[in-house]
Design a protein around this motif. Structure first.
Motif, PDB file in Angstrom:
ATOM      1  N   PHE A 162      -6.099  -2.803  -0.091  1.00 35.06           N
ATOM      2  CA  PHE A 162      -5.488  -2.195   1.086  1.00 35.06           C
ATOM      3  C   PHE A 162      -6.290  -0.958   1.454  1.00 35.06           C
ATOM      4  O   PHE A 162      -6.989  -0.376   0.624  1.00 35.06           O
ATOM      5  N   THR A 163      -6.202  -0.596   2.722  1.00 36.39           N
ATOM      6  CA  THR A 163      -6.998   0.493   3.254  1.00 36.39           C
ATOM      7  C   THR A 163      -6.090   1.622   3.734  1.00 36.39           C
ATOM      8  O   THR A 163      -5.013   1.383   4.276  1.00 36.39           O
ATOM      9  N   CYS A 164      -6.562   2.844   3.538  1.00 41.27           N
ATOM     10  CA  CYS A 164      -5.888   4.026   4.028  1.00 41.27           C
ATOM     11  C   CYS A 164      -6.875   4.833   4.874  1.00 41.27           C
ATOM     12  O   CYS A 164      -8.045   4.959   4.507  1.00 41.27           O
ATOM     13  N   ILE A 165      -6.392   5.375   5.988  1.00 42.19           N
ATOM     14  CA  ILE A 165      -7.222   6.146   6.907  1.00 42.19           C
ATOM     15  C   ILE A 165      -7.101   7.627   6.560  1.00 42.19           C
ATOM     16  O   ILE A 165      -5.986   8.140   6.350  1.00 42.19           O
ATOM     17  N   LYS A 166      -8.231   8.327   6.524  1.00 47.74           N
ATOM     18  CA  LYS A 166      -8.229   9.751   6.186  1.00 47.74           C
ATOM     19  C   LYS A 166      -7.627  10.549   7.333  1.00 47.74           C
ATOM     20  O   LYS A 166      -8.004  10.390   8.492  1.00 47.74           O
ATOM     21  N   LYS A 167      -6.656  11.397   6.981  1.00 43.09           N
ATOM     22  CA  LYS A 167      -6.047  12.302   7.955  1.00 43.09           C
ATOM     23  C   LYS A 167      -7.040  13.411   8.269  1.00 43.09           C
ATOM     24  O   LYS A 167      -7.753  13.875   7.382  1.00 43.09           O
ATOM     25  N   GLU A 168      -7.069  13.839   9.495  1.00 45.94           N
ATOM     26  CA  GLU A 168      -7.939  14.950   9.908  1.00 45.94           C
ATOM     27  C   GLU A 168      -7.437  16.242   9.276  1.00 45.94           C
ATOM     28  O   GLU A 168      -6.217  16.477   9.222  1.00 45.94           O
ATOM     29  N   ASP A 169      -8.378  17.089   8.820  1.00 50.48           N
ATOM     30  CA  ASP A 169      -8.019  18.404   8.294  1.00 50.48           C
ATOM     31  C   ASP A 169      -7.527  19.275   9.448  1.00 50.48           C
ATOM     32  O   ASP A 169      -8.045  19.199  10.552  1.00 50.48           O
ATOM     33  N   LYS A 170      -6.522  20.065   9.146  1.00 52.79           N
ATOM     34  CA  LYS A 170      -5.980  20.944  10.196  1.00 52.79           C
ATOM     35  C   LYS A 170      -6.410  22.358   9.989  1.00 52.79           C
ATOM     36  O   LYS A 170      -6.748  22.837   9.028  1.00 52.79           O
ATOM     37  N   THR A 216     -13.912  17.763 -10.995  1.00 48.73           N
ATOM     38  CA  THR A 216     -13.650  16.349 -11.260  1.00 48.73           C
ATOM     39  C   THR A 216     -12.746  15.801 -10.165  1.00 48.73           C
ATOM     40  O   THR A 216     -11.764  16.431  -9.784  1.00 48.73           O
ATOM     41  N   LEU A 217     -13.073  14.624  -9.679  1.00 47.99           N
ATOM     42  CA  LEU A 217     -12.327  13.997  -8.595  1.00 47.99           C
ATOM     43  C   LEU A 217     -11.131  13.223  -9.142  1.00 47.99           C
ATOM     44  O   LEU A 217     -11.261  12.480 -10.118  1.00 47.99           O
ATOM     45  N   PHE A 218      -9.964  13.405  -8.511  1.00 48.76           N
ATOM     46  CA  PHE A 218      -8.731  12.728  -8.896  1.00 48.76           C
ATOM     47  C   PHE A 218      -8.076  12.118  -7.665  1.00 48.76           C
ATOM     48  O   PHE A 218      -8.308  12.560  -6.543  1.00 48.76           O
ATOM     49  N   ALA A 219      -7.232  11.113  -7.888  1.00 49.42           N
ATOM     50  CA  ALA A 219      -6.438  10.511  -6.816  1.00 49.42           C
ATOM     51  C   ALA A 219      -5.042  10.209  -7.347  1.00 49.42           C
ATOM     52  O   ALA A 219      -4.855   9.983  -8.547  1.00 49.42           O
ATOM     53  N   GLN A 220      -4.079  10.209  -6.421  1.00 51.58           N
ATOM     54  CA  GLN A 220      -2.695   9.908  -6.780  1.00 51.58           C
ATOM     55  C   GLN A 220      -1.938   9.534  -5.507  1.00 51.58           C
ATOM     56  O   GLN A 220      -2.198  10.110  -4.437  1.00 51.58           O
ATOM     57  N   PRO A 221      -1.005   8.579  -5.625  1.00 48.71           N
ATOM     58  CA  PRO A 221      -0.163   8.316  -4.455  1.00 48.71           C
ATOM     59  C   PRO A 221       0.524   9.612  -4.018  1.00 48.71           C
ATOM     60  O   PRO A 221       0.961  10.404  -4.864  1.00 48.71           O
ATOM     61  N   SER A 222       0.612   9.834  -2.720  1.00 49.56           N
ATOM     62  CA  SER A 222       1.203  11.072  -2.199  1.00 49.56           C
ATOM     63  C   SER A 222       2.641  11.265  -2.657  1.00 49.56           C
ATOM     64  O   SER A 222       3.097  12.386  -2.833  1.00 49.56           O
ATOM     65  N   ASN A 223       3.370  10.159  -2.868  1.00 50.30           N
ATOM     66  CA  ASN A 223       4.762  10.270  -3.326  1.00 50.30           C
ATOM     67  C   ASN A 223       4.862  10.420  -4.846  1.00 50.30           C
ATOM     68  O   ASN A 223       5.963  10.436  -5.385  1.00 50.30           O
ATOM     69  N   GLU A 224       3.715  10.499  -5.521  1.00 48.92           N
ATOM     70  CA  GLU A 224       3.617  10.677  -6.974  1.00 48.92           C
ATOM     71  C   GLU A 224       4.336   9.577  -7.752  1.00 48.92           C
ATOM     72  O   GLU A 224       4.819   9.798  -8.859  1.00 48.92           O
ATOM     73  N   SER A 225       4.408   8.369  -7.174  1.00 49.58           N
ATOM     74  CA  SER A 225       5.037   7.242  -7.856  1.00 49.58           C
ATOM     75  C   SER A 225       4.200   6.746  -9.038  1.00 49.58           C
ATOM     76  O   SER A 225       4.720   6.051  -9.905  1.00 49.58           O
ATOM     77  N   GLN A 226       2.931   7.099  -9.048  1.00 52.95           N
ATOM     78  CA  GLN A 226       2.026   6.764 -10.145  1.00 52.95           C
ATOM     79  C   GLN A 226       1.364   8.051 -10.623  1.00 52.95           C
ATOM     80  O   GLN A 226       1.224   9.007  -9.851  1.00 52.95           O
ATOM     81  N   PRO A 227       0.949   8.097 -11.894  1.00 51.65           N
ATOM     82  CA  PRO A 227       0.281   9.309 -12.374  1.00 51.65           C
ATOM     83  C   PRO A 227      -1.082   9.487 -11.700  1.00 51.65           C
ATOM     84  O   PRO A 227      -1.676   8.533 -11.198  1.00 51.65           O
ATOM     85  N   GLN A 228      -1.557  10.731 -11.707  1.00 52.59           N
ATOM     86  CA  GLN A 228      -2.896  10.988 -11.170  1.00 52.59           C
ATOM     87  C   GLN A 228      -3.928  10.273 -12.029  1.00 52.59           C
ATOM     88  O   GLN A 228      -3.724  10.070 -13.220  1.00 52.59           O
ATOM     89  N   ALA A 229      -5.032   9.861 -11.397  1.00 55.68           N
ATOM     90  CA  ALA A 229      -6.090   9.155 -12.113  1.00 55.68           C
ATOM     91  C   ALA A 229      -7.431   9.771 -11.752  1.00 55.68           C
ATOM     92  O   ALA A 229      -7.693  10.066 -10.587  1.00 55.68           O
ATOM     93  N   GLY A 232       0.808  -1.211   0.000  1.00 56.83           N
ATOM     94  CA  GLY A 232       0.000   0.000   0.000  1.00 56.83           C
ATOM     95  C   GLY A 232       0.841   1.261   0.000  1.00 56.83           C
ATOM     96  O   GLY A 232       2.071   1.196   0.004  1.00 56.83           O
ATOM     97  N   PHE A 233       0.181   2.408  -0.006  1.00 56.92           N
ATOM     98  CA  PHE A 233       0.845   3.704  -0.027  1.00 56.92           C
ATOM     99  C   PHE A 233      -0.166   4.770   0.372  1.00 56.92           C
ATOM    100  O   PHE A 233      -1.375   4.538   0.354  1.00 56.92           O
ATOM    101  N   ASP A 234       0.343   5.951   0.763  1.00 62.46           N
ATOM    102  CA  ASP A 234      -0.527   7.082   1.087  1.00 62.46           C
ATOM    103  C   ASP A 234      -1.128   7.627  -0.205  1.00 62.46           C
ATOM    104  O   ASP A 234      -0.491   7.581  -1.271  1.00 62.46           O
ATOM    105  N   ILE A 235      -2.334   8.161  -0.110  1.00 69.15           N
ATOM    106  CA  ILE A 235      -3.056   8.639  -1.293  1.00 69.15           C
ATOM    107  C   ILE A 235      -3.631  10.017  -1.039  1.00 69.15           C
ATOM    108  O   ILE A 235      -4.149  10.296   0.052  1.00 69.15           O
ATOM    109  N   LYS A 236      -3.539  10.854  -2.044  1.00 63.59           N
ATOM    110  CA  LYS A 236      -4.152  12.181  -2.001  1.00 63.59           C
ATOM    111  C   LYS A 236      -5.333  12.171  -2.969  1.00 63.59           C
ATOM    112  O   LYS A 236      -5.216  11.697  -4.103  1.00 63.59           O
TER     113      LYS A 236
END
Length: 133
Positions: free
Chosen positions: A125-133, A70-83, A58-62
């Motif tokens: 795999f699952t990722c937990i949403k970080k709380e907004d600051k 339009t909604l997009f997602a991408q690994p936070s480390n940008e190892s993959q292109p945005q989708a 797994g990996f962190d996701i933004k």
């Protein structure tokens, strides 16, 4: 008599064009309201999701909205292109151009998004949403 007919035609055409204008305005306003509602709903999914480090993969996701809503997602480390995310059902999206990856968002009892799960071919795999600051 001919003058009255021409006047009637011009009046009728003016009335039709006016009604069409108001109708188009009404449709545009309704479309904008629907678009705003959709964008507000999609905003609930945006944020940074942290990978559960105890899992084997797994990996962190933004997740974000672009300027067109339009909604997009991408690994936070940008190892993959945005989708781009395409809605499949409530809280479930396909990541376009990724070979069938699916993101499913999980909400708590207050309907707040708390995590996402990426799955494909029986693996996930699952990722937990970080709380907004």
């Amino acid at each position: 008599m001919k003058q009255v007919n021409n006047f009637s035609r011009v009046t009728a055409m003016t009335l039709i064009l006016t009604l069409l204008g108001f109708s188009a305005f009404g449709q545009t306003a309704a479309a904008k309201a629907e678009s705003q509602k959709k964008e507000n709903e999609l905003k609930a999914y945006t944020g940074t999701y942290e990978f559960d480090n105890e899992a084997s993969m797994g990996f962190d996701i933004k997740v974000w909205l672009d300027d067109e809503g339009t909604l997009f997602a991408q690994p936070s480390n940008e190892s993959q292109p945005q989708a781009q995310l395409s809605n499949v059902s409530e809280d479930k999206f396909e990541l376009l151009n990724t070979g069938g990856l699916i993101i499913s968002f999980k909400k708590d009892e207050k309907k707040k998004v708390i995590s996402l799960t990426i799955s494909e071919g029986g693996q996930s795999f699952t990722c937990i949403k970080k709380e907004d600051k």
